[in-house]
Design a protein around this motif. Structure first.
Motif, PDB file in Angstrom:
ATOM      1  N   ALA A 109       0.833  -1.206   0.000  1.00 33.35           N
ATOM      2  CA  ALA A 109       0.000   0.000   0.000  1.00 33.35           C
ATOM      3  C   ALA A 109       0.865   1.252   0.000  1.00 33.35           C
ATOM      4  N   ILE A 110       1.900   1.243   0.811  1.00 38.27           N
ATOM      5  CA  ILE A 110       2.807   2.388   0.879  1.00 38.27           C
ATOM      6  C   ILE A 110       3.548   2.545  -0.452  1.00 38.27           C
ATOM      7  N   GLY A 111       4.012   1.440  -1.000  1.00 41.02           N
ATOM      8  CA  GLY A 111       4.708   1.483  -2.285  1.00 41.02           C
ATOM      9  C   GLY A 111       3.827   1.993  -3.411  1.00 41.02           C
ATOM     10  N   LEU A 112       2.563   1.573  -3.416  1.00 40.18           N
ATOM     11  CA  LEU A 112       1.640   2.040  -4.451  1.00 40.18           C
ATOM     12  C   LEU A 112       1.475   3.552  -4.406  1.00 40.18           C
ATOM     13  N   GLN A 113       1.355   4.099  -3.210  1.00 40.79           N
ATOM     14  CA  GLN A 113       1.158   5.540  -3.083  1.00 40.79           C
ATOM     15  C   GLN A 113       2.401   6.328  -3.471  1.00 40.79           C
ATOM     16  N   CYS A 114       3.549   5.680  -3.492  1.00 43.03           N
ATOM     17  CA  CYS A 114       4.789   6.345  -3.898  1.00 43.03           C
ATOM     18  C   CYS A 114       4.977   6.351  -5.416  1.00 43.03           C
ATOM     19  N   LEU A 115       4.216   5.530  -6.119  1.00 43.34           N
ATOM     20  CA  LEU A 115       4.325   5.501  -7.580  1.00 43.34           C
ATOM     21  C   LEU A 115       3.737   6.770  -8.186  1.00 43.34           C
ATOM     22  N   PRO A 116       4.295   7.233  -9.306  1.00 41.10           N
ATOM     23  CA  PRO A 116       3.638   8.313 -10.035  1.00 41.10           C
ATOM     24  C   PRO A 116       2.211   7.870 -10.395  1.00 41.10           C
ATOM     25  N   VAL A 117       1.293   8.810 -10.439  1.00 44.36           N
ATOM     26  CA  VAL A 117      -0.130   8.481 -10.573  1.00 44.36           C
ATOM     27  C   VAL A 117      -0.419   7.602 -11.786  1.00 44.36           C
TER      28      VAL A 117
END
Length: 184
Positions: free
Chosen positions: A89-97
Motif C-alpha cells: 500500500a505504501i509502495g503504491l502511493q509512492c508511484l507516479p499516478v
C-alpha cells in the motif's frame, strides 16, 4: 435503448476496490466513486449500450479523477490519510499516478494492455511500458524495505528472485471470485 452488457451492480465492487487502492484510502476512494456515479447519473450517454460496462465505467472514473485532481484538490486534502503498515500500500502511493493507475488496472483488476490503454486514453505500448516500470519500481521498493528491516541480500542476483506480491493492499478488499491477472 439497450442497456450496457453488464449490470452496474456487478461492476461497482471492483471499481470501489480500485478507487480505494488508487486514492490510498477507503474514504478518498469512495469520494471519487461517488463523483463518478453522480457524473453517470447526469450523463448516462457516457456508457454505450451493447458494450461491456466495466471498461467504460473505469474510463468514466478516470475522466472524473482527472478533472477532480485539477479542479478540486481539497478532496484529497480533506480526507484522512491512511498510512497502513502495509509495504505494498505504501509502495503504491509512492508511484507516479499514471504508473499506479496502469499497475492497478493490470495487476489488481486484470485488464489487458489494450483495455488499459483505452481506459486511460494512452497508447497500448505505453501501457505495457508503464506496467513494467511500475512493477520494477515496486519490486525495488519492497527489496529496499526488506533490506532496511534486517534482510540481507548476499548476492546481486537475488534481486531478480524477489516478486512483487499480487494481492491487494491491506485496505482493499478483493471479491472472492476475482484473481489478479494481466493478459499481455
Amino acid at each position: 435503448m439497450n442497456a450496457p452488457k453488464t449490470d452496474l451492480s456487478e461492476v461497482l465492487p471492483y471499481l470501489r476496490r480500485y478507487a480505494h487502492a488508487l486514492a490510498g484510502s477507503p474514504s478518498k476512494g469512495d469520494a471519487y466513486l461517488k463523483l463518478c456515479l453522480e457524473t453517470y447519473l447526469h450523463e448516462p450517454h457516457r456508457l454505450r449500450a451493447g458494450r461491456s460496462i466495466k471498461p467504460q465505467l473505469f474510463a468514466l472514473f478516470h475522466d472524473v479523477w482527472s478533472v477532480v485532481a485539477l479542479t478540486m484538490p481539497q478532496l484529497d486534502e480533506a480526507a484522512e490519510v491512511d498510512t497502513p503498515d502495509d509495504p505494498l500500500a505504501i509502495g503504491l502511493q509512492c508511484l507516479p499516478v499514471l504508473k499506479r493507475q496502469v499497475f492497478l488496472l493490470g495487476r489488481l483488476e486484470g485488464f489487458s494492455a489494450a483495455e488499459i490503454a483505452a481506459i486511460l486514453g494512452i497508447d497500448e505500448a505505453d501501457a505495457r511500458r508503464r506496467l513494467d516500470e511500475a512493477t520494477a519500481l515496486l519490486r525495488r521498493r519492497m527489496i529496499d524495505r526488506h533490506l532496511l528491516q534486517g534482510g540481507a541480500a548476499e548476492a546481486e542476483g537475488e534481486d531478480d528472485d524477489f516478486e512483487v506480491p499480487l494481492q491487494a493492499p491491506s485496505f482493499v478488499r478483493r471479491p472472492a471470485n476475482r484473481a489478479p491477472a494481466f493478459q499481455g
